[in-house]
Design a protein around this motif. Structure first.
Motif, short mmCIF file in Angstrom:
data_model
loop_
_atom_site.label_atom_id
_atom_site.label_comp_id
_atom_site.label_asym_id
_atom_site.label_seq_id
_atom_site.Cartn_x
_atom_site.Cartn_y
_atom_site.Cartn_z
N ILE A 10 0.84 -1.20 0.00
CA ILE A 10 0.00 0.00 0.00
C ILE A 10 0.88 1.25 0.00
N LYS A 11 1.90 1.26 0.86
CA LYS A 11 2.81 2.41 0.91
C LYS A 11 3.52 2.61 -0.42
N PHE A 12 3.97 1.53 -1.02
CA PHE A 12 4.67 1.61 -2.30
C PHE A 12 3.77 2.18 -3.39
N VAL A 13 2.52 1.70 -3.44
CA VAL A 13 1.57 2.18 -4.45
C VAL A 13 1.27 3.66 -4.23
N ALA A 14 1.12 4.07 -2.96
CA ALA A 14 0.82 5.47 -2.65
C ALA A 14 1.97 6.38 -3.09
N LYS A 15 3.21 5.95 -2.86
CA LYS A 15 4.38 6.76 -3.25
C LYS A 15 4.60 6.77 -4.75
N SER A 16 4.21 5.71 -5.43
CA SER A 16 4.46 5.62 -6.87
C SER A 16 3.57 6.53 -7.69
N GLY A 17 2.44 6.94 -7.14
CA GLY A 17 1.52 7.81 -7.87
C GLY A 17 0.51 7.06 -8.70
N ALA A 18 0.54 5.75 -8.67
CA ALA A 18 -0.45 4.96 -9.41
C ALA A 18 -1.82 5.13 -8.74
N THR A 19 -2.88 5.10 -9.54
CA THR A 19 -4.21 5.26 -8.96
C THR A 19 -4.87 3.93 -8.66
N GLU A 24 -3.05 -10.45 -8.30
CA GLU A 24 -3.82 -11.68 -8.22
C GLU A 24 -2.86 -12.85 -8.09
N MET A 25 -2.98 -13.59 -6.97
CA MET A 25 -2.16 -14.76 -6.72
C MET A 25 -3.06 -15.99 -6.81
N ASP A 26 -2.52 -17.16 -6.49
CA ASP A 26 -3.30 -18.40 -6.56
C ASP A 26 -4.48 -18.40 -5.61
N ASP A 27 -4.27 -17.92 -4.37
CA ASP A 27 -5.30 -18.05 -3.35
C ASP A 27 -5.93 -16.74 -2.91
N PHE A 28 -5.55 -15.60 -3.49
CA PHE A 28 -6.18 -14.33 -3.11
C PHE A 28 -5.98 -13.27 -4.19
N LYS A 29 -6.82 -12.21 -4.09
CA LYS A 29 -6.73 -11.08 -5.00
C LYS A 29 -6.68 -9.82 -4.15
N ILE A 30 -5.85 -8.85 -4.55
CA ILE A 30 -5.77 -7.57 -3.85
C ILE A 30 -5.93 -6.47 -4.88
N THR A 31 -6.80 -5.49 -4.58
CA THR A 31 -6.96 -4.30 -5.41
C THR A 31 -6.70 -3.09 -4.53
N ILE A 32 -5.77 -2.24 -4.94
CA ILE A 32 -5.45 -1.02 -4.18
C ILE A 32 -5.76 0.17 -5.07
N LYS A 33 -6.64 1.07 -4.56
CA LYS A 33 -7.01 2.28 -5.31
C LYS A 33 -6.61 3.49 -4.47
N THR A 34 -5.98 4.46 -5.13
CA THR A 34 -5.62 5.70 -4.44
C THR A 34 -6.15 6.88 -5.25
N THR A 35 -6.21 8.05 -4.60
CA THR A 35 -6.59 9.27 -5.30
C THR A 35 -5.33 9.99 -5.74
N ALA A 36 -5.50 11.05 -6.47
CA ALA A 36 -4.35 11.80 -6.97
C ALA A 36 -3.57 12.46 -5.85
#
Length: 160
Positions: A10-19, A24-36
């Motif tokens: 989550i921290k990495f995604v927030a710093k990268s600027g991605a929205t 998706e792995m074998d046993d779970f899925k994660i979706t991280i959404k951030t604002t601008a």
């Protein structure tokens, strides 16, 4: 994936600027959404993907688990006079040197100091576990081909 790894992601995604990032792995899925603006409004969805083959095994294993501690609690006073041989390493416990060979020890067998009582496989290496005491095997506490932890009791020995 544990909670620390998810938080770091989550921290990495927030710093990268991605929205939005989807993992998706074998046993779970994660979706991280951030604002601008950044990590102020980070939303994380963790979804477990059902594994149909694992569910019947887990359901079958649950009834067995409660009965084992109840049996050990009843025998605690009887087992106090015995010495426990414990696992010195983490690995897979085997009672036999090979599938077609007899077990190293059986209940009722007399053992001496230095006798091999089992084999524990760790990282493709088979480690012979030797007894540090002499006595008679009273109980085998682990099933053959079962995973064992460090310091887990394997055998009860009557030293008399």
């Amino acid at each position: 994936m544990d909670i620390k790894e998810i938080q770091n992601l989550i921290k990495f995604v927030a710093k990268s600027g991605a929205t939005e990032v989807k993992l998706e792995m074998d046993d779970f899925k994660i979706t991280i959404k951030t604002t601008a603006e950044g990590a102020e409004t980070t939303t994380t969805f963790v979804q477990q993907v059902p594994v149909s083959a694992a569910l019947p095994q887990a359901a079958a294993a649950q009834p067995v688990a409660p009965t084992v501690p109840a049996a050990t609690e009843n025998n605690t006073s009887d087992d106090s006079k015995y010495i426990t041989i414990k696992s010195p390493i983490i690995g897979t416990f085997y009672r036999k040197p090979a599938p077609d060979k007899p077990a190293f020890v059986e209940v009722g067998a007399s053992i001496g100091k230095g006798d091999v009582v089992c084999v524990i496989e760790a990282m493709k290496l088979f480690n012979e576990i030797e007894s540090e005491i002499s006595g008679k095997i009273v109980k085998v506490l682990v099933d053959d081909s079962s995973p064992v932890e460090f310091d887990q009791p394997l055998f009860l020995v009557d030293p008399s």
